[in-house]
Design a protein around this motif. Structure first.
Motif, PDB file in Angstrom:
ATOM      1  N   LYS A  53      48.766  46.600  48.571  1.00  9.49           N
ATOM      2  CA  LYS A  53      48.649  47.459  47.855  1.00  9.49           C
ATOM      3  C   LYS A  53      47.591  46.397  47.637  1.00  9.49           C
ATOM      4  O   LYS A  53      46.423  46.780  46.587  1.00  9.49           O
ATOM      5  N   HIS A  54      48.543  45.253  46.863  1.00 10.94           N
ATOM      6  CA  HIS A  54      47.745  44.436  46.258  1.00 10.94           C
ATOM      7  C   HIS A  54      46.223  43.410  46.886  1.00 10.94           C
ATOM      8  O   HIS A  54      45.153  43.305  45.763  1.00 10.94           O
ATOM      9  N   SER A  55      46.598  43.354  48.012  1.00  8.10           N
ATOM     10  CA  SER A  55      45.633  42.809  48.935  1.00  8.10           C
ATOM     11  C   SER A  55      44.184  43.905  48.956  1.00  8.10           C
ATOM     12  O   SER A  55      43.114  43.465  48.225  1.00  8.10           O
ATOM     13  N   LEU A  56      44.283  45.176  49.450  1.00  9.15           N
ATOM     14  CA  LEU A  56      43.433  46.188  48.982  1.00  9.15           C
ATOM     15  C   LEU A  56      42.963  46.650  47.164  1.00  9.15           C
ATOM     16  O   LEU A  56      41.509  46.407  47.412  1.00  9.15           O
ATOM     17  N   MET A  57      43.420  46.598  46.334  1.00 10.51           N
ATOM     18  CA  MET A  57      43.129  46.087  45.151  1.00 10.51           C
ATOM     19  C   MET A  57      42.257  45.078  44.321  1.00 10.51           C
ATOM     20  O   MET A  57      41.040  45.471  44.428  1.00 10.51           O
ATOM     21  N   LEU A  58      42.205  44.349  45.395  1.00 10.85           N
ATOM     22  CA  LEU A  58      41.504  42.801  45.325  1.00 10.85           C
ATOM     23  C   LEU A  58      40.289  42.908  46.123  1.00 10.85           C
ATOM     24  O   LEU A  58      39.231  42.803  45.373  1.00 10.85           O
ATOM     25  N   ALA A  59      40.267  43.487  47.312  1.00 10.45           N
ATOM     26  CA  ALA A  59      39.435  43.385  47.751  1.00 10.45           C
ATOM     27  C   ALA A  59      38.035  44.831  47.456  1.00 10.45           C
ATOM     28  O   ALA A  59      36.972  44.632  47.477  1.00 10.45           O
ATOM     29  N   GLN A  60      38.567  45.801  47.153  1.00  6.49           N
ATOM     30  CA  GLN A  60      38.078  46.635  46.435  1.00  6.49           C
ATOM     31  C   GLN A  60      37.314  46.259  45.028  1.00  6.49           C
ATOM     32  O   GLN A  60      36.245  46.448  44.775  1.00  6.49           O
ATOM     33  N   GLN A  61      37.922  45.251  44.213  1.00  7.40           N
ATOM     34  CA  GLN A  61      37.218  44.992  42.807  1.00  7.40           C
ATOM     35  C   GLN A  61      36.483  43.673  43.765  1.00  7.40           C
ATOM     36  O   GLN A  61      35.694  43.385  42.965  1.00  7.40           O
ATOM     37  N   GLU A  62      36.291  42.886  44.686  1.00  4.85           N
ATOM     38  CA  GLU A  62      35.214  42.457  44.868  1.00  4.85           C
ATOM     39  C   GLU A  62      33.922  42.650  46.355  1.00  4.85           C
ATOM     40  O   GLU A  62      33.714  41.615  46.309  1.00  4.85           O
ATOM     41  N   ARG A  63      34.614  44.324  46.031  1.00  2.95           N
ATOM     42  CA  ARG A  63      33.287  44.978  46.623  1.00  2.95           C
ATOM     43  C   ARG A  63      33.867  44.940  48.230  1.00  2.95           C
ATOM     44  O   ARG A  63      32.471  44.772  48.751  1.00  2.95           O
ATOM     45  N   THR A  64      34.766  43.984  48.828  1.00  5.30           N
ATOM     46  CA  THR A  64      34.298  43.605  50.699  1.00  5.30           C
ATOM     47  C   THR A  64      34.790  45.284  51.376  1.00  5.30           C
ATOM     48  O   THR A  64      34.746  44.355  52.173  1.00  5.30           O
ATOM     49  N   THR A  65      35.850  46.125  50.910  1.00  8.54           N
ATOM     50  CA  THR A  65      35.826  46.909  51.432  1.00  8.54           C
ATOM     51  C   THR A  65      34.977  48.382  51.075  1.00  8.54           C
ATOM     52  O   THR A  65      34.541  48.250  50.086  1.00  8.54           O
ATOM     53  N   GLY A  66      34.723  49.376  52.196  1.00  7.26           N
ATOM     54  CA  GLY A  66      34.140  50.500  51.933  1.00  7.26           C
ATOM     55  C   GLY A  66      34.755  51.463  53.000  1.00  7.26           C
ATOM     56  O   GLY A  66      36.177  52.158  52.555  1.00  7.26           O
TER      57      GLY A  66
END
Length: 472
Positions: free
Chosen positions: A122-135
């Motif tokens: 869950k933390h990995s997803l939140m960090l990736a969203q924060q860094e805008r690397t997920t879509g």
């Protein structure tokens, strides 16, 4: 588009290899940005723990991307390919999706069924969203994995049976005492395992901790962690009479407590039950102690037997979770296939909207005396008619995409509703030097995500879908 997972874990690499691939928390944002900028990577996330380092990526060109991700790892971690390749695994498509679900559920963990990994995913997803690397794809997939993992732990008993020595000791103690309220724990020695066991006992209600050690300073250091007290070796008999639970792990080559010493302590205790855990190898406690009345003695082998028995129970529950994962994968696959028809659905809606607008303008020219209220009512009613007419075709298009090739569905619907001009307009719009990040904001970078023969990439760039990188 394709989903990839590349990494190593406790099963493929020893700790001296895994520690070379550890990413510090403060370095993760930069690592994500560099991974996102790897050629052909559209979305990415990194799951890093003490037992695994895994890169997840949505890519547009499968043949080259596995090599690109390994090259990223070589540059970031400074480990030559020939050294790390034997320890790496790579999963593609359904294998990568299943792997993520198993990781989030704790089925791929060293301790099967543990829940800490769920928070880490869950933390990995939140960090990736924060860094805008997920879509769109990873935001959906990771959220589904986290939600499914929570449900797996609530709907099965995979986490109910302790599978560590320290937890097994706590469960044994509960069988004897019911709970640990007002109980006193005596730690003999200052070993890590005895400290961990004492920590769990303390967390479960044991209120007093005594630490006995040959080196008084080490005893004081450990006792301070539990607001307890330290005692010298000569004070051990008195402490033994006071304690309800004894944990021994000294590393001594000789027995620390004899049957005679414990028998004398039991007389002073007026036969109150005494729970003793001998974690040391060689054993600290005389095995004959276990024959004394009201003394419950367990050694490391006893605890390991309990752990193995509980692991068998967890493996049974894991089979149930694997079935849940199979269902979740079917649902994700059905959703994923509808992405291919998203642009054609948007084109259909745009064409219908344009026709509605043209019709309203014609109506207003022919009926210029309509007041504002009448115009509003007519506009709402006619718009409602258009939406109702479109509802069934849109549902049918999505169902067709779920059941067969998305490209074929796109071609059929495009011809049926004559949507060529609307789709061409979408393509021209997408060819502008504007992209969208994980939260829908514009990001200046030229990319044409559609081309003939690439319906999957065309689907990715529909409204609501936010690619973050599309380097060719």
């Amino acid at each position: 588009m394709h989903i990839l997972a590349v990494g190593l874990n406790y099963k493929t690499a020893p700790v001296e290899i895994r520690e070379q691939f550890a990413i510090a928390e403060n370095e993760l944002p930069l690592a994500l940005q560099q991974l996102k900028n790897t050629p052909s990577v559209l979305e990415c996330a990194i799951v890093g723990t003490c037992n695994r380092t895994e890169l997840y990526a949505v890519v547009d060109r499968l043949p080259l991307c596995g090599q690109s991700l390994r090259s990223f790892m070589e540059k970031w971690f400074g480990v030559p390919k020939q050294e790390m390749t034997p320890h790496l695994y790579i999963y593609e498509g359904d294998q990568a999706i299943r792997h993520l679900f198993r990781v989030a559920s704790g089925l791929d963990s060293l301790v099967i069924g543990e829940t800490q990994i769920l928070g880490q995913v869950k933390h990995s997803l939140m960090l990736a969203q924060q860094e805008r690397t997920t879509g769109t794809i990873f935001n959906t997939l990771f959220k589904q994995a986290v939600t499914m993992a929570k449900r797996a732990h609530s709907e099965t008993s995979i986490g109910e049976n302790p599978v560590s020595v320290s937890y097994a000791a706590v469960e044994l103690g509960k069988r004897i005492f019911g709970d640990f309220a007002q109980k006193t724990v005596l730690i003999i020695g200052a070993g890590k395992m005895s400290e961990l066991t004492a920590k769990h006992l303390y967390a479960n209600g044991a209120q007093k901790v005594i630490v006995a050690n040959r080196t008084l300073q080490r005893a004081e250091d450990l006792a301070g962690k539990f607001d307890g007290r330290a005692c010298g070796w000569e004070e051990l008999p008195a402490a033994l009479a006071e304690a309800d639970i004894v944990i021994s792990s000294t590393g001594s080559r000789q027995q620390v407590l004899t049957c005679t010493e414990v028998k004398a302590a039991m007389q002073r205790r007026k036969s109150r039950p005494l729970f003793m855990i001998d974690i040391a190898v060689p054993r600290d406690l005389d095995p004959a102690i276990g024959d004394l009345p009201n003394v419950f003695l367990y050694d490391i082998d006893d605890l390991q037997m309990i752990v193995e028995s509980n692991l068998k129970e967890r493996r049974k529950e894991a089979i149930k979770i694997d079935k849940m994962i199979a269902t979740e994968m079917e649902q994700f696959d059905a959703w994923y296939r509808t992405l291919a028809v998203t642009p054609v659905i948007q084109a259909l809606q745009k064409k219908a909207g344009d026709i509605h607008q043209e019709t309203m303008e014609s109506l207003l020219r022919k009926l210029p005396d309509l007041d504002e209220r009448e115009i509003t009512v007519i506009r709402k009613l006619t718009k409602s008619m258009v939406n109702q007419i479109l509802r069934d075709p849109i549902v049918g298009i999505k169902e067709m995409a779920e059941k067969r090739n998305g490209a074929q569905t796109v071609e059929t619907v495009t011809k049926l509703f004559a949507l060529e001009d609307e789709l061409a307009g979408q393509k021209r719009q997408q060819s502008k030097p504007v992209m969208y990040n994980a939260i829908g904001e514009e990001k200046a970078k030229a990319a044409d995500l559609t081309s003939a023969g690439e319906p999957q990439r065309a689907a990715y760039s529909g409204a609501g879908l936010q690619p973050v990188n599309a380097q060719a």
